[in-house]
Design a protein around this motif. Sequence first.
Motif, PDB file in Angstrom:
ATOM      1  N   VAL A 192       5.866  -3.863  -7.817  1.00 44.88           N
ATOM      2  CA  VAL A 192       6.114  -5.165  -8.440  1.00 44.88           C
ATOM      3  C   VAL A 192       7.414  -5.142  -9.232  1.00 44.88           C
ATOM      4  CG1 VAL A 192       5.225  -6.866 -10.083  1.00 44.88           C
ATOM      5  CG2 VAL A 192       3.659  -5.693  -8.533  1.00 44.88           C
ATOM      6  N   LEU A 193       7.655  -4.069  -9.972  1.00 45.21           N
ATOM      7  CA  LEU A 193       8.872  -3.984 -10.776  1.00 45.21           C
ATOM      8  C   LEU A 193      10.118  -3.944  -9.912  1.00 45.21           C
ATOM      9  CD1 LEU A 193       7.715  -1.460 -13.517  1.00 45.21           C
ATOM     10  CD2 LEU A 193       8.252  -3.874 -13.850  1.00 45.21           C
ATOM     11  N   THR A 194      10.043  -3.265  -8.802  1.00 55.02           N
ATOM     12  CA  THR A 194      11.209  -3.219  -7.926  1.00 55.02           C
ATOM     13  C   THR A 194      11.424  -4.540  -7.203  1.00 55.02           C
ATOM     14  OG1 THR A 194       9.815  -2.196  -6.224  1.00 55.02           O
ATOM     15  CG2 THR A 194      11.151  -0.729  -7.570  1.00 55.02           C
ATOM     16  N   MET A 195      10.337  -5.305  -7.008  1.00 61.63           N
ATOM     17  CA  MET A 195      10.493  -6.656  -6.449  1.00 61.63           C
ATOM     18  C   MET A 195      11.179  -7.584  -7.447  1.00 61.63           C
ATOM     19  SD  MET A 195       6.718  -7.140  -4.754  1.00 61.63           S
ATOM     20  CE  MET A 195       6.044  -5.935  -3.620  1.00 61.63           C
ATOM     21  N   LYS A 209      10.784  -0.788 -18.532  1.00 62.86           N
ATOM     22  CA  LYS A 209      11.578  -1.795 -17.818  1.00 62.86           C
ATOM     23  C   LYS A 209      12.071  -2.881 -18.753  1.00 62.86           C
ATOM     24  CE  LYS A 209      13.013  -3.988 -14.062  1.00 62.86           C
ATOM     25  NZ  LYS A 209      14.072  -3.443 -13.188  1.00 62.86           N
ATOM     26  N   GLY A 210      11.321  -3.131 -19.828  1.00 68.51           N
ATOM     27  CA  GLY A 210      11.732  -4.126 -20.808  1.00 68.51           C
ATOM     28  C   GLY A 210      11.277  -5.539 -20.505  1.00 68.51           C
ATOM     29  N   VAL A 211      10.389  -5.724 -19.525  1.00 67.71           N
ATOM     30  CA  VAL A 211       9.965  -7.085 -19.178  1.00 67.71           C
ATOM     31  C   VAL A 211       8.899  -7.599 -20.145  1.00 67.71           C
ATOM     32  CG1 VAL A 211      10.554  -6.873 -16.746  1.00 67.71           C
ATOM     33  CG2 VAL A 211       8.283  -6.182 -17.508  1.00 67.71           C
ATOM     34  N   VAL A 212       8.210  -6.689 -20.860  1.00 76.55           N
ATOM     35  CA  VAL A 212       7.226  -7.078 -21.856  1.00 76.55           C
ATOM     36  C   VAL A 212       7.549  -6.350 -23.157  1.00 76.55           C
ATOM     37  CG1 VAL A 212       4.787  -7.034 -22.511  1.00 76.55           C
ATOM     38  CG2 VAL A 212       5.428  -7.511 -20.141  1.00 76.55           C
ATOM     39  N   PRO A 213       7.764  -7.071 -24.276  1.00 77.39           N
ATOM     40  CA  PRO A 213       8.022  -6.419 -25.559  1.00 77.39           C
ATOM     41  C   PRO A 213       6.845  -5.572 -26.015  1.00 77.39           C
ATOM     42  CG  PRO A 213       8.611  -8.752 -25.642  1.00 77.39           C
ATOM     43  CD  PRO A 213       7.862  -8.535 -24.358  1.00 77.39           C
ATOM     44  N   PHE A 214       7.114  -4.620 -26.876  1.00 84.82           N
ATOM     45  CA  PHE A 214       6.106  -3.654 -27.316  1.00 84.82           C
ATOM     46  C   PHE A 214       4.861  -4.333 -27.881  1.00 84.82           C
ATOM     47  CE2 PHE A 214       4.201  -0.952 -30.580  1.00 84.82           C
ATOM     48  CZ  PHE A 214       3.996   0.226 -29.888  1.00 84.82           C
ATOM     49  N   TRP A 221       3.530 -11.595 -16.237  1.00 85.31           N
ATOM     50  CA  TRP A 221       3.828 -10.169 -16.352  1.00 85.31           C
ATOM     51  C   TRP A 221       2.682  -9.446 -17.068  1.00 85.31           C
ATOM     52  CZ3 TRP A 221       6.702  -7.338 -13.544  1.00 85.31           C
ATOM     53  CH2 TRP A 221       7.909  -7.806 -13.029  1.00 85.31           C
ATOM     54  N   LEU A 222       2.134 -10.073 -18.109  1.00 81.32           N
ATOM     55  CA  LEU A 222       0.983  -9.483 -18.781  1.00 81.32           C
ATOM     56  C   LEU A 222      -0.226  -9.448 -17.845  1.00 81.32           C
ATOM     57  CD1 LEU A 222       1.333 -11.134 -22.307  1.00 81.32           C
ATOM     58  CD2 LEU A 222       1.540  -8.701 -21.789  1.00 81.32           C
ATOM     59  N   LEU A 223      -0.367 -10.479 -17.019  1.00 85.43           N
ATOM     60  CA  LEU A 223      -1.489 -10.522 -16.084  1.00 85.43           C
ATOM     61  C   LEU A 223      -1.405  -9.389 -15.074  1.00 85.43           C
ATOM     62  CD1 LEU A 223      -4.001 -11.842 -14.858  1.00 85.43           C
ATOM     63  CD2 LEU A 223      -2.475 -13.341 -13.549  1.00 85.43           C
ATOM     64  N   VAL A 224      -0.246  -9.167 -14.493  1.00 82.75           N
ATOM     65  CA  VAL A 224      -0.130  -8.114 -13.490  1.00 82.75           C
ATOM     66  C   VAL A 224      -0.250  -6.738 -14.144  1.00 82.75           C
ATOM     67  CG1 VAL A 224       2.398  -7.837 -13.538  1.00 82.75           C
ATOM     68  CG2 VAL A 224       1.139  -7.411 -11.424  1.00 82.75           C
ATOM     69  N   THR A 225       0.174  -6.617 -15.404  1.00 80.60           N
ATOM     70  CA  THR A 225      -0.036  -5.363 -16.130  1.00 80.60           C
ATOM     71  C   THR A 225      -1.528  -5.089 -16.294  1.00 80.60           C
ATOM     72  OG1 THR A 225       2.034  -5.658 -17.353  1.00 80.60           O
ATOM     73  CG2 THR A 225       0.426  -4.131 -18.280  1.00 80.60           C
ATOM     74  N   LEU A 226      -2.284  -6.138 -16.618  1.00 80.67           N
ATOM     75  CA  LEU A 226      -3.732  -6.002 -16.772  1.00 80.67           C
ATOM     76  C   LEU A 226      -4.417  -5.699 -15.444  1.00 80.67           C
ATOM     77  CD1 LEU A 226      -6.349  -6.362 -18.511  1.00 80.67           C
ATOM     78  CD2 LEU A 226      -6.263  -8.786 -17.863  1.00 80.67           C
ATOM     79  N   THR A 227      -4.109  -6.491 -14.425  1.00 80.61           N
ATOM     80  CA  THR A 227      -4.803  -6.324 -13.142  1.00 80.61           C
ATOM     81  C   THR A 227      -4.479  -4.986 -12.490  1.00 80.61           C
ATOM     82  OG1 THR A 227      -3.031  -7.525 -11.995  1.00 80.61           O
ATOM     83  CG2 THR A 227      -4.943  -8.799 -12.722  1.00 80.61           C
ATOM     84  N   ALA A 228      -3.228  -4.574 -12.551  1.00 72.16           N
ATOM     85  CA  ALA A 228      -2.866  -3.278 -11.969  1.00 72.16           C
ATOM     86  C   ALA A 228      -3.508  -2.136 -12.737  1.00 72.16           C
ATOM     87  CB  ALA A 228      -1.345  -3.115 -11.947  1.00 72.16           C
ATOM     88  N   LEU A 242       0.802  -1.207   0.000  1.00 74.51           N
ATOM     89  CA  LEU A 242       0.000   0.000   0.000  1.00 74.51           C
ATOM     90  C   LEU A 242       0.840   1.263   0.000  1.00 74.51           C
ATOM     91  CD1 LEU A 242      -2.819  -1.015   2.481  1.00 74.51           C
ATOM     92  CD2 LEU A 242      -2.829  -1.076  -0.006  1.00 74.51           C
ATOM     93  N   LEU A 243       2.148   1.097  -0.094  1.00 73.68           N
ATOM     94  CA  LEU A 243       3.021   2.258  -0.154  1.00 73.68           C
ATOM     95  C   LEU A 243       3.139   2.735  -1.587  1.00 73.68           C
ATOM     96  CD1 LEU A 243       5.940   1.277   2.222  1.00 73.68           C
ATOM     97  CD2 LEU A 243       4.227   3.032   2.569  1.00 73.68           C
ATOM     98  N   PRO A 244       3.318   4.031  -1.797  1.00 77.87           N
ATOM     99  CA  PRO A 244       3.482   4.524  -3.125  1.00 77.87           C
ATOM    100  C   PRO A 244       4.797   4.084  -3.712  1.00 77.87           C
ATOM    101  CG  PRO A 244       3.104   6.280  -1.590  1.00 77.87           C
ATOM    102  CD  PRO A 244       3.241   5.040  -0.831  1.00 77.87           C
ATOM    103  N   CYS A 245       4.725   3.304  -4.757  1.00 78.46           N
ATOM    104  CA  CYS A 245       5.937   2.801  -5.369  1.00 78.46           C
ATOM    105  C   CYS A 245       5.871   3.116  -6.825  1.00 78.46           C
ATOM    106  CB  CYS A 245       6.058   1.326  -5.155  1.00 78.46           C
ATOM    107  SG  CYS A 245       5.868   0.831  -3.465  1.00 78.46           S
ATOM    108  N   PHE A 246       5.650   4.334  -7.172  1.00 77.55           N
ATOM    109  CA  PHE A 246       5.079   4.676  -8.429  1.00 77.55           C
ATOM    110  C   PHE A 246       5.921   4.414  -9.643  1.00 77.55           C
ATOM    111  CE2 PHE A 246       4.223   7.137 -11.843  1.00 77.55           C
ATOM    112  CZ  PHE A 246       2.885   7.296 -11.893  1.00 77.55           C
ATOM    113  N   SER A 247       7.187   4.308  -9.663  1.00 78.98           N
ATOM    114  CA  SER A 247       7.820   4.219 -10.945  1.00 78.98           C
ATOM    115  C   SER A 247       8.969   3.289 -10.935  1.00 78.98           C
ATOM    116  CB  SER A 247       8.244   5.576 -11.391  1.00 78.98           C
ATOM    117  OG  SER A 247       9.322   5.935 -10.676  1.00 78.98           O
ATOM    118  N   GLU A 248       9.688   3.285 -11.968  1.00 70.60           N
ATOM    119  CA  GLU A 248      10.822   2.414 -12.053  1.00 70.60           C
ATOM    120  C   GLU A 248      11.937   2.890 -11.162  1.00 70.60           C
ATOM    121  OE1 GLU A 248      11.033   0.938 -16.459  1.00 70.60           O
ATOM    122  OE2 GLU A 248      12.680   1.926 -15.697  1.00 70.60           O
ATOM    123  N   ALA A 249      11.683   3.917 -10.419  1.00 67.62           N
ATOM    124  CA  ALA A 249      12.761   4.619  -9.743  1.00 67.62           C
ATOM    125  C   ALA A 249      13.717   3.731  -9.037  1.00 67.62           C
ATOM    126  CB  ALA A 249      12.162   5.581  -8.758  1.00 67.62           C
TER     127      ALA A 249
END
Length: 508
Positions: free
Chosen positions: A433-436, A216-221, A445-452, A15-22
């Motif tokens: 998720v990306l930082t994890m 991040k490059g985990v999913v191709p375009f 990865w596609l699933l979490v992209t969809l659900t988020a 629930l913490l703000p983890c907003f970007s690839e930072a």
Amino acid sequence: MLRCSKYCLLLLTMLLPCFSEAADGASLSEHANPLNLTAHLIGYVSLVLFTCAYFLAMLEEVTELRKSKPMVFAASVIWILIASVYASDGMSEQAGIAFRSSLESYAELFLFIMVSMTYLNAMEDRGVFESLRVWLLSKNFTYRQLFWITGFQAFFISSGCNNLTTALLMGSVILAMGKDSPRFVTLSCINVVVAANAGGSFSPFGDITTLLVWQKGVVPFTDFFSLLIPAIVNFVVPAAIMHFFIPKERPAAVMEAQAMRRGGFVIIGLFVLTIITATCFENFLKLPPAAGMMLGLTYLKFFSYYLQKTAADSANHQYPPIAFQNPDLSEPLQNIKIDYFGPMKWMNKPKTLAMSEVDEGQSFDVFDKVANLEWDTLLFFYGVMVAVGGLSFIGYLEIASLHLYGNMDPTIANILVGIASAFVDNGTIMLAVLTMAPDISQGQWLLVTLTAGVGGSMLAVGSAAGVGLMGQAKGIYTFTSHLKWTPVIALGYFASIAAHFLLNSRYF
């Protein structure tokens, strides 16, 4: 007791703000033996600071305190605390490298969003969105037709624009057409929120979540577009149920002409070309998409130069300003005062009088559009990304990743991530998720992209689109009115997950 605290920590971290690839988890792990400060006083203080700052950010509407202020403050103090511990152990350089990693990731995201917002501001200035609104108002659609039209437009527009802009655009249409039907306005606003969030989930640049995953490059375009059908299912299922509760009446048509300002269509084309440029930079040159976006910004700059240089010429074909000082035709003709020097003034000062009185609004300066960006939002992103980088460097996200993706089935974990995004900004959750950096399949990865991306639709406060519409349609579209339809929206949420497993099984 220890086990309980671990699960509390897991919930808090989600629930913490983890907003970007930072806080790039992989890159941070390359640093030599970072200190584990998760059980240190510095770590606890950092968690409290971050939680309080995010809580204040969520209460922005109540406190009227801009959300960037507490978040940037918390991020700064967190890194001061981290750096002080590392300096006392003679490891200042390691802390500096970690901070620069977070800053570099933010810079890429900032440049991408800056260019996108600039183009959107330019299109708004040229009357692109207003022309669309007036076109819809002039067609005399029924409430049910407008419900579906605004929904599908929100879905597809949000694949290229951010969900907030899309929602506000469609919201203006809904409020104008539904002024005599509050039920239509309420249900259409809910529909637009769901559609805008779903539309951004299948496009690499449609939402902050997909943008983060793409950068991040985990999913191709091209793989993002495999989520198109699941996203449509997410939008259509609740919309089909709400359809039967929409009034059948036809609102009064509004007949008015709204011409797009000079250069509007060209700017739309340049924006499309900019997106193509960013895509080519990523796919063919292996350069960050932000680099392509910056090149695309130059397209708009050169066109801005052209509009500035030709603004006076476009006004010269107009008639000179009226020379009457008091053109009241009810007055006797002999009492009407005439400025005999009016035409001469117009000829001698074409760039001032012509542009201000004849062709007002036709000139264009791209730097004005940059100045009018949502700087509070961009600085909020900085605070979240840098703060998350600090929490990751401390070691909290590694613990969360271990419990979430180590002890749970990844499907369950990703579904929970989507549910959590109804309470916290979806971009924030995706950064977590990306930082994890969990070791999961492409399908997951596609699933979490969809659900988020679509999970935030379940509550009005789960996305910027919902928050924006609550402010635009005060008293009609509210948190409570949205909450009544949460079960229906949740049905669409789980239907989209089922569609993903059915259609994209090759990725698992």
